[in-house]
Scaffold this motif. Structure first.
Motif: not given
Length: 439
Positions: A159-170
């Protein structure tokens, strides 16, 4: 290809239609907007009165033409199986289903019809556009939680890939993790940060310790949007300094919509396009602009599930500068269940004295994060993460200030930990009362 829009359309959410409707609402003149809202309020009540058997049970013998007669819905009212609350003719195949976070202590499953959910995204995209951010093209640095199981993990990454985002885990806020984050910023043209306030504040403190400004490392950055947790002025100034971009405060609820979003003038603009927001007192009477009370919200477009005069569980103030078309949220005080009750019977908003303690406990940069818990009427525990243990002098100062604000005779306990435990979603609850009291 606009991947984000395409994924919405592919899943049956009519984003193009929602954008068209949103524009038509925004084109309504200020002088006509109050009448428009009144019409939408009556329309949504009439619709659910006719089509939703569960909601109809709340309106027996009630004159719905008088808005003040319409009952306030609580979260407890909605803790029934979803199929009992769904509007007639809606099934799980033509709705959006999700679950509230449970931060209020009363989670429940909710539904939105697909147009209503598309309108939510149209409004979010519109607000991000105030800062020249585009969901389809702008790269996002996302500070959120992520499922730890393999299936959930890779689903979110997709989903992050589709939404042009990279997730940094909190879930890892160590210096080593932040070093890796920093390297990612040197190689990726991020346009904005988005995520939980407390986690992004910790990243800003890491940059402060290294005397770095993120925009010099990642020149494409335009903004930072924080959500889900309280944003304090001190933290906002820190982030502005260390990120080198505007810090934007967002307030929303998954079961409703985007509720308020900080506009370029620095005002917390309430979403009047799809929501109707009221401030009520303890007797469910509407308070005038400028007075503090319970935030009660009506979703004007959700036909699958009624959220009509829904008490979201928060306390706030609408500014006296508000208009029907442009309401301004002057202040968000916190949740109604975030109340400290003392031995004398006095009550105090937990986040308020959290803020007072924060101004003392973090002034030297030693303490990285902390939370406050109330375990008895006179007993509070401050759990903190720090480079060095708190000195006795600091502990004494904090105790004195809490007693000055609350009352004498408090037992203040201090507990140092390596890291704070966050919820499964990654949120951090800054004040928690463990007293089973009826407030």
């Amino acid at each position: 290809m606009n991947l984000f829009d395409f994924s919405l359309q592919l899943n049956g959410f009519p984003i193009k239609e929602a954008r068209t409707v949103l524009k038509s609402i925004q084109d309504i003149d200020e002088k006509d907007f109050a009448a428009h809202v009144e019409e939408k309020k009556q329309d949504i009540v009439a619709f659910h009165l006719k089509n939703n058997p569960y909601y109809k049970t709340f309106l027996k013998d009630i004159d719905t033409s008088d808005w003040n007669n319409i009952p306030v819905l609580t979260k407890q009212d909605l803790q029934k199986p979803l199929e009992e609350r769904l509007t007639k003719h809606y099934t799980k195949f033509d709705i959006y289903i999700n679950k509230t976070s449970g931060s209020s202590g009363t989670p429940f499953v909710f539904a939105k019809d697909k147009f209503s959910h598309a309108l939510t995204w149209a409004i979010i995209q519109n607000r991000f556009g105030w800062y020249n951010l585009d969901f389809n093209t702008s790269k996002q640095a996302r500070f959120y939680g992520i499922p730890l199981d393999k299936k959930g993990y890779y689903k979110e990454r997709f989903k992050d890939k589709l939404s042009r985002r990279f997730r940094f885990s909190v879930f890892d806020l160590s210096a080593a993790a932040f070093e890796k984050h920093l390297q990612k910023f040197t190689k990726t043209p991020f346009e904005y940060l988005n995520g939980y306030t407390s986690s992004i504040v910790q990243f800003a403190k890491f940059l402060q310790d290294k005397n770095l400004v993120l925009k010099t490392i990642c020149p494409t950055l335009k903004a930072c949007i924080v959500t889900s947790e309280m944003l304090f002025d001190h933290d906002k100034k820190l982030m502005e300094t260390q990120f080198g971009v505007p810090i934007i405060n967002e307030y929303g609820a998954s079961e409703l919509d985007l509720i308020a979003f900080e506009n370029p003038n620095g005002n917390w603009q309430v979403n009047s396009e799809s929501l109707y927001v009221e401030i009520l007192d303890d007797n469910n009477s509407v308070l005038p602009y400028g007075e503090e009370g319970r935030i009660v919200i009506t979703s004007l477009y959700n036909k699958a599930h009624p959220f009509i005069r829904y008490d979201i569980g928060d306390v706030g103030i609408l500014s006296t500068k508000s208009t029907a078309k442009t309401p301004i949220l002057e202040k968000l005080i916190g949740r109604t269940n975030d109340i400290a009750i003392l031995a004398s019977g006095k009550k105090a908003a937990g986040l308020t004295f959290y803020y007072i303690t924060k101004s003392i406990i973090e002034d030297d940069g030693n303490v990285k994060e902390f939370i406050i818990e109330q375990h008895k009427l006179d007993t509070f525990k401050i759990i903190y993460v720090s480079t060095e243990p708190l000195l006795e002098e600091k502990i004494k100062t904090i105790t004195i200030e809490m007693e000055n604000y609350l009352e004498k005779g408090l037992q203040i306990q201090f507990e140092r930990q390596d890291k704070l435990i966050r919820s499964k979603s990654g949120k951090l609850k800054q004040f928690t009362s463990y007293l089973n009291q009826d407030i």
